[in-house]
Enzyme design. Structure first.
Site, short mmCIF file in Angstrom:
data_model
loop_
_atom_site.label_atom_id
_atom_site.label_comp_id
_atom_site.label_asym_id
_atom_site.label_seq_id
_atom_site.Cartn_x
_atom_site.Cartn_y
_atom_site.Cartn_z
N HIS A 122 75.15 66.81 170.95
CA HIS A 122 76.22 67.64 170.41
C HIS A 122 75.58 68.98 170.15
CE1 HIS A 122 79.39 64.65 168.62
NE2 HIS A 122 79.42 64.73 169.93
N ASP B 56 74.87 72.02 158.00
CA ASP B 56 75.59 71.59 159.20
C ASP B 56 76.96 72.26 159.23
OD1 ASP B 56 76.27 70.10 161.47
OD2 ASP B 56 77.05 68.44 160.29
N ASP C 277 72.78 65.69 167.39
CA ASP C 277 73.59 66.87 167.06
C ASP C 277 72.62 67.84 166.40
OD1 ASP C 277 75.08 68.64 165.28
OD2 ASP C 277 76.85 67.41 165.68
N LYS D 251 72.52 61.44 161.41
CA LYS D 251 72.77 62.59 160.54
C LYS D 251 71.88 62.51 159.31
CE LYS D 251 76.54 65.30 158.62
NZ LYS D 251 77.96 65.64 158.76
N ASP E 92 80.11 70.56 169.69
CA ASP E 92 80.70 70.02 168.46
C ASP E 92 80.61 71.05 167.35
OD1 ASP E 92 81.70 68.49 166.43
OD2 ASP E 92 79.87 67.31 166.13
N GLU F 97 75.24 58.49 166.89
CA GLU F 97 74.81 59.83 166.44
C GLU F 97 74.24 59.76 165.03
OE1 GLU F 97 78.13 62.55 166.17
OE2 GLU F 97 76.88 64.30 165.75
N HIS G 122 72.19 68.24 162.60
CA HIS G 122 71.96 67.05 161.78
C HIS G 122 70.52 66.77 161.40
CE1 HIS G 122 76.05 65.05 162.90
NE2 HIS G 122 76.18 66.29 162.47
N TRP H 228 79.96 57.96 165.43
CA TRP H 228 79.40 58.64 164.26
C TRP H 228 80.18 58.21 163.03
CZ3 TRP H 228 81.99 62.12 160.95
CH2 TRP H 228 81.19 62.54 159.87
N ASP I 68 78.60 73.91 161.48
CA ASP I 68 79.42 73.86 162.69
C ASP I 68 80.03 75.20 163.07
OD1 ASP I 68 79.32 71.10 163.83
OD2 ASP I 68 79.84 70.58 161.77
C1 RNT Z 1 79.76 65.13 162.04
C2 RNT Z 1 79.36 64.82 163.44
C3 RNT Z 1 80.48 64.34 164.34
C4 RNT Z 1 81.77 65.10 164.14
C5 RNT Z 1 82.83 64.83 165.18
C6 RNT Z 1 84.15 65.35 164.79
O1 RNT Z 1 78.75 65.72 161.33
O2 RNT Z 1 78.72 65.92 164.02
O3 RNT Z 1 80.05 64.38 165.66
O4 RNT Z 1 81.56 66.47 164.08
O5 RNT Z 1 82.86 63.50 165.49
ZN ZN Z 2 78.30 65.84 166.10
#
Ligand code: RNT
Ligand code: ZN
Length: 415
Positions: free
Chosen positions: A282, A290, A255, A224, A322, A222, A258, A181, A292
């Site tokens: 993720h 996003d 993810d 985004k 994640d 990955e 994303h 990523w 998290d």
């Molecule tokens: C960031 C991505 C990525 C990170 C990690 C730390 O938006 O989700 O996967 O969160 O690699």
């Molecule tokens: Zn991620």
């Protein structure tokens, strides 16, 4: 009859074999991300998170050394049921004065303590090159940089990471999922959208040109939609990563933080399973962006789990978590999120999918909805408690008590 036996007989009425469900989920690995323990700082960097991601909060007790982080993870693992993997980022290299190197020269020797940890618990390791929080990130760019020196540095980093991933897999005997990523993008409308993407494509091809055993290393890319400070353009967009993965025989990684807010990964899983042998996830919780947040036992987590279970894709979907919340006890953050993922998977394994599918195929959408809603109030909690107790894992109040003690005796003493 105790509560578990009663619950079991209720599920049996719906044609669900509870014992089979428990066994299925107990053997499905969920990868726990090391970066929740220290706010994604790592051991090799300047201490400032970059790449358009952000942790908020400053709860006491953040792990600042490898010893602390590993101790915290071991403690968290003791409170989490099911099969695990451990997910490590390259910035968590463990170095000393004699073997200190930059990210373009990291080697297996810098990750031996992680292998030791994995072996101690008989679990696999996953890996991630770290394309952020480093002085070689130039104008926010890494693998897409127009500056050849910058781009080469990061390509070399990616290559080193493939080597380390293969080392992880050989040492543990379990394949290593290696996720790429990058946060590369622009705050404002770019004048060249194609150039960075072509450079990203070339960089990825160069990284993947190092020889590796495809059975041992599972490279992913990955996507985004945007990051903080790069709101207008992200090179590794959904279309870019999907097509790259498909054309280059690697895995796409989704993810669920994303995408645009009304898009759901639970709907995308089956689309990708039509074309890819294996995919990676993720699992996170995004609140308005996003953000998290810690994974909750919410509708989307449950729906993601259903898609994996009902499509019989347990060995085709690699599940990793994640998120990074610095506003609460970080160990609880791991435990809550990991337990919720397990809960969602167990819940999914306890649903009469064949029956529901038959109703859909017969066009009886009324019965399908009625049954789906009935299922929501079955005594799932009793099965979950049994699942925990069979694995000697404490239930709700018990584990929180342990965390409070650890907070008082260990975390509070950290400066
Ligand atoms: C960031 C991505 C990525 C990170 C990690 C730390 O938006 O989700 O996967 O969160 O690699
Ligand atoms: Zn991620």
């Amino acid at each position: 009859m105790n509560r578990f036996e009663q619950a079991k007989s209720i599920y049996a009425k719906y044609g669900v074999d509870v014992e089979q469900a428990i066994e299925k989920i107990a053997n499905l690995p969920v990868s726990m991300h090391c970066w929740q323990g220290d706010d994604v700082i790592g051991f090799d960097s300047t201490g400032k998170l970059s790449g358009g991601i952000q942790t908020t909060g400053n709860y006491m007790g953040r792990a600042t050394t490898p010893e602390q982080l590993i101790a915290d993870m071991e403690f968290a693992l003791s409170l989490i049921p099911g099969k695990k993997k451990i997910n490590v980022h390259a910035c968590y290299a463990i170095m000393n004065e004699n073997n200190r190197v930059d990210r373009d020269a990291i080697a297996p020797e810098h990750f031996k303590p992680w292998v030791d940890l994995a072996k101690k618990y008989g679990v696999g390791l996953d890996f991630n090159p770290t394309f952020f929080s480093h002085p070689m990130v130039k104008d926010g760019l890494t693998l897409t940089s127009p500056d050849q020196k910058t781009r080469n540095f990061w390509i070399e980093h990616g290559k080193r990471c493939i080597e380390i991933s293969e080392y992880f897999a050989r040492e543990t005997g379990i394949p290593c999922v290696m996720n790429i990523w990058i946060g590369d993008g622009f705050k404002d409308t770019p004048s060249d959208r194609l150039g960075p993407r072509l450079r990203y494509k070339d960089s990825l091809e160069q990284i993947l040109s190092v020889p590796y055993d495809k059975k041992l290393v599972k490279p992913c890319v990955e996507s985004k939609v945007f990051g903080i400070g790069v709101e207008s353009y992200t090179a590794g967009s959904g279309e870019f990563t999907l097509v790259f993965a498909a054309k280059n025989g690697i895995l796409p990684l989704m993810d669920n933080g994303h995408y645009h807010p009304t898009e759901v990964v639970s709907d995308k899983i089956s689309a990708l399973l039509c074309f890819f042998d294996e995919i990676a996830l993720h699992v996170t919780r995004s609140v308005r962006w996003d953000s998290d947040h810690v994974v909750a036992f919410d509708d989307e987590t449950r729906e993601i789990a259903k898609e994996i279970v009902r499509n019989d894709a347990l060995d085709r979907v690699y599940i990793a978590l994640d998120y990074f919340d610095a506003s609460i006890n970080r160990i609880s953050a791991w435990v809550i999120g990991m337990r919720n993922m397990q809960k969602a998977l167990l819940n999914a394994a306890l649903l009469p999918h064949a029956k529901l599918k038959a109703l859909q195929d017969a066009g009886d959408f009324t019965s399908q909805l009625a049954l789906s809603e009935e299922l929501k109030t079955l005594p799932f909690g009793d099965i979950w408690e049994e699942y925990l107790s069979r694995q000697n894992i404490l239930d709700g109040e018990g584990w929180m008590q342990k965390v409070k003690e650890y907070e008082k005796n260990v975390l509070a003493k950290r400066s």
